[in-house]
Enzyme design. Structure first.
Site, short mmCIF file in Angstrom:
data_model
loop_
_atom_site.label_atom_id
_atom_site.label_comp_id
_atom_site.label_asym_id
_atom_site.label_seq_id
_atom_site.Cartn_x
_atom_site.Cartn_y
_atom_site.Cartn_z
N TYR A 146 0.86 -1.19 0.00
CA TYR A 146 0.00 0.00 0.00
C TYR A 146 0.89 1.24 0.00
O TYR A 146 1.77 1.37 0.85
CB TYR A 146 -0.90 0.00 1.23
CG TYR A 146 -1.78 1.21 1.37
CD1 TYR A 146 -2.84 1.41 0.49
CD2 TYR A 146 -1.57 2.14 2.38
CE1 TYR A 146 -3.68 2.51 0.63
CE2 TYR A 146 -2.39 3.25 2.52
CZ TYR A 146 -3.44 3.43 1.63
OH TYR A 146 -4.26 4.52 1.76
N ASP A 241 9.42 2.81 -0.37
CA ASP A 241 8.40 3.46 0.45
C ASP A 241 8.72 3.12 1.90
O ASP A 241 8.36 2.06 2.41
CB ASP A 241 7.01 2.97 0.06
CG ASP A 241 5.90 3.65 0.84
OD1 ASP A 241 6.20 4.28 1.87
OD2 ASP A 241 4.72 3.52 0.44
N LYS A 269 5.32 9.22 9.15
CA LYS A 269 5.21 8.64 10.49
C LYS A 269 6.16 9.29 11.49
O LYS A 269 5.90 10.36 12.00
CB LYS A 269 5.47 7.13 10.42
CG LYS A 269 4.62 6.37 9.40
CD LYS A 269 3.18 6.22 9.82
CE LYS A 269 2.41 5.32 8.87
NZ LYS A 269 0.99 5.23 9.18
#
Length: 436
Positions: A146, A241, A269
């Protein structure tokens, strides 16, 4: 143990009248595990508290950012100081420069950074940049990975889409994904075949170096290096990613852990300390293709928001101030993994539970076979996971309400927390065994 959640239930009923599905991100709705979601009122350290003041040991960790635990004093103070000076200016601040310098000093492949507002936006920028640099259109992504909810990558995506049983989304035009080529994660053969057929048209391969959106799935030995070699041979770029793994699995991210250097890295994050943030980074010769130096356009009014930059600075400085930070985090994470394995054995599920862990990311799968890709992840027993989730929740442990999300260990978790988690897991695994 039965806990009253009357206030959370009432809050969800109220939210459902004004928010789509009662939530602002699909996995929060508990659709895969049953019941109503908890509404969180506060958090501190390793604990979160719901509206009914129930206490839970938290392994969701806001899906990764709170590596120091919740509301660490240095981060809270930094946010407050920044907010009192102004929450947004639409102009540069020194905090942006300082955070970029910290990121560059930690990650060898990055010479310049562009901050964004989210991981999704960072990946959108990385893809556009790769296409602009190479003059090619096609992108290779892994099934089950994702990379945010942008149209071109919302195909065979993991995490929330998998949890809801919708691997892609209505509203995404066929043309938006026409240049996205899919390959199974960990399959060198599939990527080699794709490049043998279309290598000259491929701008980039994008991959989570540790898949964290189909549960935790580590890369097979040599997989990432082979992707690096294939991209080099074809003149394509390799995008890692690391929104989830950056500063999580090692100070230099998964690329340091596996010693593979990508061309472009996306982050999020932890670099925002729990505030909304994303970033794209890479060598200057690639990054300088972005406006205002180059023709690849990207912009954002709130990019480099001073509160987010200050929170990220405080978080990374706290991590850097402790030379044993990652070794201690590894020890706690290994202790948790061992505790969960023992709990599964006590429940008679030792041969029916797979626990994958990389650093402080881990996931329990209800399967008798190894979980190495999307197909093996989605073959797991999700009914058993739902029973396990609710067993953990009823015993005071909060884990992600989806088989396809990672648990995260923080520096705030203690040995007592881990012992209590093992005790809760013993009961939760017994509940899972009843439905298997």
């Amino acid at each position: 143990m039965t806990r009253s959640t009357d206030r959370s239930v009432a809050a969800f009923e109220r939210a459902s009248r004004v928010l789509v599905g009662g939530v602002n991100s699909p996995v929060r709705a508990f659709a895969a595990v049953g019941g109503e979601p908890l509404f969180i009122s506060r958090a501190c350290g390793s604990k979160i508290y719901d509206l009914d003041d129930n206490e839970y040991i938290d392994y969701v960790s806001s899906y990764g950012p709170t590596i120091l635990g919740h509301a660490p004093e240095a981060v809270v103070e930094a946010i407050g100081l920044a907010a009192r000076k102004g929450t947004s200016f639409g102009a540069p601040t020194l905090a942006e420069v300082m955070l970029a310098e910290l990121v560059i000093s930690a990650i060898d492949s990055i010479e310049k950074v562009r901050f964004t507002n989210s991981g999704t936006e960072a990946v959108m920028t990385a893809i556009r940049l790769a296409r602009g640099v190479t003059g090619r259109d096609k992108i290779v992504k892994c099934i089950g990975c994702y990379h945010g909810h942008s149209d071109g990558l919302l195909v065979q995506a993991g995490s929330g889409a998998t949890t809801l049983g919708v691997p892609s989304s209505p509203g995404v035009p066929a043309g938006a994904t026409a240049d996205t080529i899919l390959a199974p994660f960990n399959s060198v053969e599939a990527v080699s075949q794709i490049f043998s057929q279309a290598g000259g048209q491929i701008a980039a391969v994008i991959v989570e170096p540790v898949a964290g959106n189909m549960g935790v799935v580590p890369p097979a030995d040599g997989y990432l290096q082979t992707l690096r070699d294939i991209c080099d041979q074809a003149g394509a770029l390799l995008i890692f990613d690391e929104v989830m793994t950056g500063f999580r699995v090692a100070p230099g991210g998964a690329q340091q852990l596996y010693n593979v250097r990508p061309d472009i890295t996306t982050l999020g994050k932890i670099i925002g300390g729990g505030m909304p943030v994303g970033a794209v980074g890479g060598p200057a010769k690639i990054m300088d293709h972005l406006a205002p130096l180059g023709p690849v356009y990207q912009a954002g009014t709130l990019s480099g928001n001073p509160a987010a930059m200050s929170a990220g600075l405080a978080s990374l400085n706290e991590i850097a101030s402790d030379p044993d930070f990652y070794s201690l985090l590894e020890r706690k994470s290994a202790e948790l993994e061992a505790g969960l394995r023992e709990a599964a054995n006590q429940a008679g599920l030792g041969e029916k539970v797979v626990i994958n862990r990389v650093g402080s990311m881990l996931c329990c799968f209800f399967s008798a076979l190894p979980v190495t890709d999307y197909a093996s992840a989605t073959a797991c027993d999700t009914r058993a996971f739902a029973a396990y989730f609710n067993g953990m929740l009823n015993n005071g442990v909060y884990i992600p309400p989806s088989q396809f999300e990672a648990m995260f260990v923080s520096a705030a978790h203690t040995s007592d927390d881990i012992a209590a988690t093992q005790q809760a897991a013993t009961e939760a695994f017994k509940a899972a065994a009843d439905v298997m």
